[in-house]
Write an enzyme that holds these catalytic residues in place. Sequence first.
Site, short mmCIF file in Angstrom:
data_model
loop_
_atom_site.label_atom_id
_atom_site.label_comp_id
_atom_site.label_asym_id
_atom_site.label_seq_id
_atom_site.Cartn_x
_atom_site.Cartn_y
_atom_site.Cartn_z
N ASP A 144 2.55 -37.89 -34.81
CA ASP A 144 3.72 -37.12 -35.23
C ASP A 144 4.39 -37.70 -36.46
OD1 ASP A 144 4.70 -39.36 -33.99
OD2 ASP A 144 5.63 -38.30 -32.31
N SER B 270 5.80 -21.06 -44.10
CA SER B 270 7.07 -21.57 -44.60
C SER B 270 8.13 -21.54 -43.50
CB SER B 270 7.49 -20.77 -45.84
OG SER B 270 8.60 -21.33 -46.49
N ASP C 28 -3.98 -37.05 -36.88
CA ASP C 28 -3.27 -37.10 -35.60
C ASP C 28 -2.04 -37.99 -35.72
OD1 ASP C 28 -4.88 -35.46 -33.95
OD2 ASP C 28 -6.37 -37.05 -33.79
N ASP D 130 3.01 -30.14 -51.18
CA ASP D 130 3.99 -29.12 -50.81
C ASP D 130 5.27 -29.78 -50.29
OD1 ASP D 130 5.45 -27.04 -49.69
OD2 ASP D 130 3.81 -26.28 -48.46
N HIS E 13 3.18 -24.83 -52.34
CA HIS E 13 3.75 -24.22 -51.15
C HIS E 13 3.25 -22.81 -50.90
CE1 HIS E 13 6.56 -23.47 -47.94
NE2 HIS E 13 7.10 -22.45 -48.59
#
Length: 305
Positions: free
Chosen positions: A265, A171, A263, A225, A285
């Site tokens: 960003d 977290s 893969d 999450d 989460h």
Amino acid sequence: MRLSFFTALSAVASLGYALPGKLQSRDVSTSELDQFEFWVQYAAASYYEADYTAQVGDKLSCSKGNCPEVEATGATVSYDFSDSTITDTAGYIAVDHTNSAVVLAFRGSYSVRNWVADATFVHTNPGLCDGCLAELGFWSSWKLVRDDIIKELKEVVAQNPNYELVVVGHSLGAAVATLAATDLRGKGYPSAKLYAYASPRVGNAALAKYITAQGNNFRFTHTNDPVPKLPLLSMGYVHVSPEYWITSPNNATVSTSDIKVIDGDVSFDGNTGTGLPLLTDFEAHIWYFVQVDAGKGPGLPFKRV
């Protein structure tokens, strides 16, 4: 840029990105899965007050039973930190002789729901690379404890020169761990490994690419999450690659086929593609192979907004 989460939330729906991530067509190996399940237990231990306020030489333990493999190693605390700064950054350095590792663990927030509800996100220049910007709160959390941690690490590593350095967190602790590992790699620990579970985005595209290029990054998300979806892409924040997206449900054993490796960003093939971050999705989460935050004490009551 300073925007509240709820002010900026609607903007993400209209975004378009030209460089989506690539979903790899492979499962993780059994040995990889074993590593993923093991290192998260160090993150779990960081939630226990008995561990992040331990005496030097004390063994790590988890009274709720969510770090049995760490307990089995007999790992001992060499340094801990808590309540020493305005950011309330907490965690420990431990030595694991069984696995020849020095572990730096950062505790997650006790009130992450309130962080999501009230969050404002401001960029700052961390001085890590050209054009790199980090989220101010995450960077401050690391910077305020950095000097003491580096001093302690130097001593511990000198005593265990062939041990690997592993940085872990869950977290908000994963966000701090990410920036800590990045910084430490440029300060004498180039091979430091990062295991970041449920991390928010920590900086802009330049920083994400810089961290990705360093290697040894294992960043995990779980189904829908909401925390890894923050800060929003629309606010100029981008994730470190690759993403290990856990697709199994809450409270379930994870198999090798339940983890997808992505893969890039900016990707909508994993957690980001499961929709906008919702405060009702917090069960996802806390479950990353184990209930990671089982050891935490009472936090602030959830603020209804």
